[in-house]
Motif scaffolding. Structure first.
Motif, PDB file in Angstrom:
ATOM      1  N   MET A 139       0.823  -1.209   0.000  1.00 17.56           N
ATOM      2  CA  MET A 139       0.000   0.000   0.000  1.00 17.56           C
ATOM      3  C   MET A 139       0.855   1.257   0.000  1.00 17.56           C
ATOM      4  O   MET A 139       0.546   2.240  -0.699  1.00 17.56           O
ATOM      5  N   GLU A 140       1.941   1.250   0.758  1.00 17.15           N
ATOM      6  CA  GLU A 140       2.838   2.405   0.790  1.00 17.15           C
ATOM      7  C   GLU A 140       3.457   2.662  -0.584  1.00 17.15           C
ATOM      8  O   GLU A 140       3.572   3.815  -1.018  1.00 17.15           O
ATOM      9  N   GLN A 143       0.864   4.187  -2.861  1.00 13.75           N
ATOM     10  CA  GLN A 143       0.628   5.590  -2.523  1.00 13.75           C
ATOM     11  C   GLN A 143       1.756   6.480  -3.019  1.00 13.75           C
ATOM     12  O   GLN A 143       1.498   7.554  -3.574  1.00 13.75           O
ATOM     13  N   ARG A 144       3.000   6.041  -2.836  1.00 12.51           N
ATOM     14  CA  ARG A 144       4.148   6.840  -3.292  1.00 12.51           C
ATOM     15  C   ARG A 144       4.125   7.050  -4.795  1.00 12.51           C
ATOM     16  O   ARG A 144       4.562   8.094  -5.290  1.00 12.51           O
ATOM     17  N   HIS A 146       1.456   7.174  -6.596  1.00 11.25           N
ATOM     18  CA  HIS A 146       0.171   7.797  -6.965  1.00 11.25           C
ATOM     19  C   HIS A 146      -0.696   6.851  -7.790  1.00 11.25           C
ATOM     20  O   HIS A 146      -1.343   7.258  -8.753  1.00 11.25           O
ATOM     21  N   SER A 149      -5.868   6.034  -4.608  1.00 12.80           N
ATOM     22  CA  SER A 149      -6.398   7.242  -3.979  1.00 12.80           C
ATOM     23  C   SER A 149      -6.578   7.029  -2.479  1.00 12.80           C
ATOM     24  O   SER A 149      -6.552   5.902  -1.985  1.00 12.80           O
ATOM     25  N   ALA A 150      -6.788   8.128  -1.764  1.00 14.12           N
ATOM     26  CA  ALA A 150      -7.038   8.043  -0.320  1.00 14.12           C
ATOM     27  C   ALA A 150      -8.313   7.250  -0.048  1.00 14.12           C
ATOM     28  O   ALA A 150      -8.380   6.458   0.909  1.00 14.12           O
ATOM     29  N   THR A 153      -7.543   3.597  -0.559  1.00  9.89           N
ATOM     30  CA  THR A 153      -6.713   3.121   0.546  1.00  9.89           C
ATOM     31  C   THR A 153      -7.569   2.801   1.765  1.00  9.89           C
ATOM     32  O   THR A 153      -7.451   1.725   2.369  1.00  9.89           O
ATOM     33  N   ARG A 274       1.600  -2.096  -8.282  1.00 14.02           N
ATOM     34  CA  ARG A 274       2.591  -1.125  -7.809  1.00 14.02           C
ATOM     35  C   ARG A 274       3.784  -0.998  -8.754  1.00 14.02           C
ATOM     36  O   ARG A 274       4.578  -0.076  -8.637  1.00 14.02           O
TER      37      ARG A 274
END
Length: 296
Positions: A139-140, A143-144, A146, A149-150, A153, A274
């Motif tokens: 997940m990290e 997020q890094r 992009h 989305s929040a 997540t 990812r």
């Protein structure tokens, strides 16, 4: 001595395959020497253990480990084993519309994994939450880059928490899993021999981890190649059904496995999403599919 100096200076991976003419095959870059040695040594130990258990037959094969050196960037030297990877099998099956080929190889892989898992089962039960750290790492990374989305997540963590209290996720006995069951790490040779490579992440965990990763990878291949992920379902079902044949109660085993598979399958799709080499639109398709699978 010259070869030793060259390897010590320039070799930035720890995986090496060795055949009679001594070509070197490099694979992974390790920035942390301690981590590199830990992974190499883990693989070295498990290769010996599995061969001692009997995974060196005509049908089931672990390459023979030939040498290991911490001083040479944690290099591991092993027997070279030629074969067609599961990735190549999936691609050939799709390209030539040859379902029988993929069904046959999935039957062989199910046999291999069932023997690996069942021969190494121990009394301790699964620690389902042990996989949460890896989930967080995935997940990290998403997020890094992009790629999530929040809102997505939050949704995924909500679904993860809904899996945690399920008794079935904790009930099975721990088995030795491959730990990186991607299609490139299984080779198929003559006489229906199945070969497993890249064993650095072997650990005791839930058998559904390996099975879910294979299922997720098959789904990904069909999504990316045909744009119809649903076409993977018959092959995933066949693989899990064949795996279940190696239990006294096939139907009970199939029910138990298919109840747990979606969590690991969804996590696998997120892991694939990812990757920076995938375009953003396709990574979003993988994230959406993972959300759909993990939703309970």
């Amino acid at each position: 001595m010259a070869l030793t100096r060259i390897l010590s200076t320039w070799l930035t991976s720890y995986w090496v395959s060795w055949i009679s003419s001594y070509p070197l095959k490099t694979a992974r870059n390790r920035k942390d020497p301690q981590q590199a040695w830990g992974l190499a040594h883990n693989e070295w130990q498990h290769m010996h253990m599995l061969r001692d258990l009997g995974l060196k037959t005509e049908r089931l094969y672990i390459p023979h480990p030939l040498g290991i050196s911490r001083d040479m960037n944690s290099v591991l030297v092993e027997e070279y084993c030629p074969g067609q990877s599961l990735s190549s099998v999936i691609e050939e099956s799709i390209e030539h519309n040859d379902a029988k080929l993929l069904y046959a190889r999935l039957t062989d892989l199910a046999y291999f994994l069932a023997k690996l898992h069942n021969w190494t089962a121990r009394s301790e039960t699964v620690r389902f939450d042990a996989h949460f750290a890896y989930f967080d790492k995935i997940m990290e990374r998403l997020q890094r880059r992009h790629r999530i989305s929040a809102r997505q997540t939050g949704e995924l963590y909500h679904y993860r928490e809904r899996w945690q209290p399920m008794g079935s996720m904790w009930a099975d006995r721990q088995v030795l899993i491959h730990g990186d069951a991607t299609p490139s790490n299984f080779l198929f040779a003559t006489h229906r021999r199945t070969i497993a490579i890249d064993l650095e992440r072997m650990q005791f965990a839930d058998r559904a981890y390996d099975l879910g990763m294979i299922a997720g990878e098959i789904k990904h291949h069909f999504m990316r190649t045909t744009h119809h992920g649903e076409h993977a379902e018959p092959f995933i079902g066949h693989f899990l059904w064949e795996y279940s044949t190696h239990f006294p109660d096939r139907h009970a085993a199939f029910a138990s496995i298919t109840e747990r598979i979606p969590f690991y399958m969804g996590m696998t799709l997120l892991r694939i999403a990812r990757n920076s080499w995938l375009d953003w639109r396709y990574s979003q398709a993988l994230v959406h599919e993972a959300i759909h699978i993990l939703r309970r």
